[in-house]
Design an enzyme around this catalytic site. Structure first.
Site, PDB file in Angstrom:
ATOM      1  N   ARG A   1      -8.557  17.485  -9.000  1.00 31.99           N
ATOM      2  CA  ARG A   1      -7.429  17.735  -9.902  1.00 31.99           C
ATOM      3  C   ARG A   1      -6.493  18.791  -9.298  1.00 31.99           C
ATOM      4  O   ARG A   1      -5.283  18.648  -9.302  1.00 31.99           O
ATOM      5  CB  ARG A   1      -7.956  18.242 -11.252  1.00 31.99           C
ATOM      6  CG  ARG A   1      -7.405  17.481 -12.426  1.00 31.99           C
ATOM      7  CD  ARG A   1      -7.847  18.000 -13.785  1.00 31.99           C
ATOM      8  NE  ARG A   1      -8.975  18.912 -13.811  1.00 31.99           N
ATOM      9  CZ  ARG A   1     -10.226  18.547 -14.108  1.00 31.99           C
ATOM     10  NH1 ARG A   1     -10.510  17.288 -14.391  1.00 31.99           N
ATOM     11  NH2 ARG A   1     -11.193  19.451 -14.154  1.00 31.99           N
TER      12      ARG A   1
ATOM     13  N   ASP B   1       0.871  -1.166   0.000  1.00 32.92           N
ATOM     14  CA  ASP B   1       0.000   0.000   0.000  1.00 32.92           C
ATOM     15  C   ASP B   1       0.927   1.241   0.000  1.00 32.92           C
ATOM     16  O   ASP B   1       2.132   1.115   0.247  1.00 32.92           O
ATOM     17  CB  ASP B   1      -0.874  -0.046   1.258  1.00 32.92           C
ATOM     18  CG  ASP B   1      -1.563   1.256   1.533  1.00 32.92           C
ATOM     19  OD1 ASP B   1      -2.253   1.753   0.624  1.00 32.92           O
ATOM     20  OD2 ASP B   1      -1.414   1.797   2.657  1.00 32.92           O
TER      21      ASP B   1
ATOM     22  N   ASP C   1      -0.218   5.135   0.949  1.00 32.55           N
ATOM     23  CA  ASP C   1      -0.471   6.156   1.969  1.00 32.55           C
ATOM     24  C   ASP C   1      -0.555   5.519   3.361  1.00 32.55           C
ATOM     25  O   ASP C   1      -1.388   4.645   3.600  1.00 32.55           O
ATOM     26  CB  ASP C   1      -1.761   6.917   1.630  1.00 32.55           C
ATOM     27  CG  ASP C   1      -1.595   7.679   0.325  1.00 32.55           C
ATOM     28  OD1 ASP C   1      -0.648   8.482   0.246  1.00 32.55           O
ATOM     29  OD2 ASP C   1      -2.373   7.438  -0.615  1.00 32.55           O
TER      30      ASP C   1
ATOM     31  N   GLY D   1      -9.917  10.320  -2.760  1.00 37.43           N
ATOM     32  CA  GLY D   1     -10.060  11.747  -2.533  1.00 37.43           C
ATOM     33  C   GLY D   1     -11.388  12.311  -3.015  1.00 37.43           C
ATOM     34  O   GLY D   1     -12.043  13.086  -2.303  1.00 37.43           O
TER      35      GLY D   1
ATOM     36  N   THR E   1      -4.713   6.000  -4.100  1.00 34.53           N
ATOM     37  CA  THR E   1      -4.364   7.317  -4.638  1.00 34.53           C
ATOM     38  C   THR E   1      -3.945   7.210  -6.113  1.00 34.53           C
ATOM     39  O   THR E   1      -3.862   6.117  -6.673  1.00 34.53           O
ATOM     40  CB  THR E   1      -3.272   7.989  -3.768  1.00 34.53           C
ATOM     41  OG1 THR E   1      -3.268   9.394  -4.051  1.00 34.53           O
ATOM     42  CG2 THR E   1      -1.898   7.424  -4.047  1.00 34.53           C
TER      43      THR E   1
ATOM     44  N   GLU F   1     -14.172  10.670  -3.509  1.00 37.45           N
ATOM     45  CA  GLU F   1     -15.207  10.069  -2.661  1.00 37.45           C
ATOM     46  C   GLU F   1     -15.236  10.768  -1.295  1.00 37.45           C
ATOM     47  O   GLU F   1     -16.294  10.973  -0.697  1.00 37.45           O
ATOM     48  CB  GLU F   1     -14.923   8.572  -2.482  1.00 37.45           C
ATOM     49  CG  GLU F   1     -15.047   7.742  -3.756  1.00 37.45           C
ATOM     50  CD  GLU F   1     -13.843   7.823  -4.701  1.00 37.45           C
ATOM     51  OE1 GLU F   1     -12.896   8.586  -4.443  1.00 37.45           O
ATOM     52  OE2 GLU F   1     -13.854   7.099  -5.718  1.00 37.45           O
TER      53      GLU F   1
HETATM   54  C1  XBP Z   1      -5.277   6.304   0.678  1.00 40.52           C
HETATM   55  C2  XBP Z   1      -6.502   7.013   0.326  1.00 40.52           C
HETATM   56  C3  XBP Z   1      -6.416   8.086  -0.639  1.00 40.52           C
HETATM   57  C4  XBP Z   1      -5.615   9.292  -0.213  1.00 40.52           C
HETATM   58  C5  XBP Z   1      -5.865  10.420  -1.155  1.00 40.52           C
HETATM   59  O1  XBP Z   1      -5.474   4.950   0.466  1.00 40.52           O
HETATM   60  O2  XBP Z   1      -7.569   6.707   0.786  1.00 40.52           O
HETATM   61  O3  XBP Z   1      -7.707   8.507  -0.882  1.00 40.52           O
HETATM   62  O4  XBP Z   1      -6.033   9.712   1.067  1.00 40.52           O
HETATM   63  O5  XBP Z   1      -5.589  10.086  -2.454  1.00 40.52           O
HETATM   64  P1  XBP Z   1      -4.238   3.910   0.413  1.00 40.52           P
HETATM   65  P2  XBP Z   1      -6.431  10.676  -3.681  1.00 40.52           P
HETATM   66  O6  XBP Z   1      -3.621   3.924   1.794  1.00 40.52           O
HETATM   67  O7  XBP Z   1      -4.921   2.637   0.096  1.00 40.52           O
HETATM   68  O8  XBP Z   1      -3.289   4.333  -0.636  1.00 40.52           O
HETATM   69  O9  XBP Z   1      -6.912  12.029  -3.291  1.00 40.52           O
HETATM   70  O10 XBP Z   1      -5.438  10.712  -4.817  1.00 40.52           O
HETATM   71  O11 XBP Z   1      -7.572   9.728  -3.920  1.00 40.52           O
HETATM   72 MG    MG Z   2      -2.896   3.174   3.509  1.00 37.49          MG
END
Ligand code: XBP
Ligand code: MG
Length: 262
Positions: free
Chosen positions: A84, A10, A12, A54, A125, A56
């Protein structure tokens, strides 16, 4: 028994603790761009993180916290534009210094790569954000170490649905029993388990402390380094100071061997 052939990470919270000081301020900067006085505090963001993705997350914020908000045009287009902008801010922030990889991440990536264990990413992400984060790491071309980057909107359903891990497996052309997953959130654990990836390690992150990881065979506070020891919350480090490939091979055997014998 299937051999351990790949590690699926993963991003983030797992590769780096990006949510509080990366994604969150990037959302706030996007709101300011379009003249909105919305500010996602550290605490509020923790609640909003229950919703992955993001776009969502913005929809969820509007539903719960701004039910009376009316955008100038269609809602979906408004959210897409905000998101964006948010991505552009996130990428810029990574270029301006970024967020360090978590303790032990680079060590484990190097160890796996040195012995030909393949590397993959399965994240909610965008691929853009993954590339920007990895480009800020102290290892040139780190993104190229990953055979597969399964990211963002390329699947119909985000975590906790299994789609993104299933896609990573298809692109690796491996069965789940050849892989170990490294995750930091309960949504990520559900997603991996849903794809049959039972050999998983959780490295708890700042926003995922207190989540229920009882379905994971090994849960630690960090991968760790020799001078920054990891602590196991569930399972055993088998006398090790930090999580290394040998430990993950043991985890993989522990999960998949009984099944192969039975
Ligand atoms: C992380 C998320 C993402 C980020 C934001 O999930 O839930 O939504 O917070 O990214 P993971 P975006 O740990 O599974 O990577 O705004 O680009 O969606
Ligand atoms: Mg994560």
């Amino acid at each position: 028994m299937a051999k351990l052939e790949a590690l699926i990470f993963d991003v983030d919270g797992t590769l780096a603790d990006t949510e509080r000081d990366g994604h969150r301020p990037a959302f706030n900067a996007a709101f300011a761009d379009v003249g909105l006085d919305w500010v996602w505090s550290v605490e509020l963001y923790g609640e909003l993180l229950r919703v992955t993705g993001g776009k969502e997350r913005i929809h969820e914020y509007l539903r719960v916290h701004r039910p009376d908000f009316v955008p100038a045009g269609p809602l979906d287009a408004f959210v897409r534009d905000l998101h964006r902008r948010k991505t552009a801010h996130y990428v810029r922030m990574m270029q301006e210094g970024g967020i360090p990889l978590r303790s032990g991440v680079l060590r484990l990536l190097r160890e796996a790569r040195a012995v030909g264990v393949r590397l993959a990413i399965a994240t909610t992400t965008t691929a853009e954000n993954v590339a920007a984060l990895l480009a800020s790491a102290p290892e040139p071309d780190l993104i190229d170490w990953f055979d597969v980057v399964a990211a963002g909107d390329v699947v119909p359903n985000k975590k906790p649905a299994p789609d993104i891990f299933a896609l990573a497996l298809r692109e690796l052309d491996l069965p789940p029993s050849s892989c170990v997953v490294i995750e930091d959130s309960d949504n990520g654990v559900r997603s991996a388990l849903g794809a049959g990836l039972d050999a998983l390690l959780v490295t708890i992150s700042s926003y995922t402390e207190g989540q229920d990881f009882s379905a994971a065979p090994l849960v630690v506070d960090q991968l760790g380094e020799p001078d920054q020891p990891a602590t196991a919350v569930v399972g055993e480090l088998d006398g090790r100071v930090c999580v290394d490939l040998e430990l993950l091979r043991g985890l993989h055997r522990q999960v998949f061997e009984p099944r192969a014998d039975g």
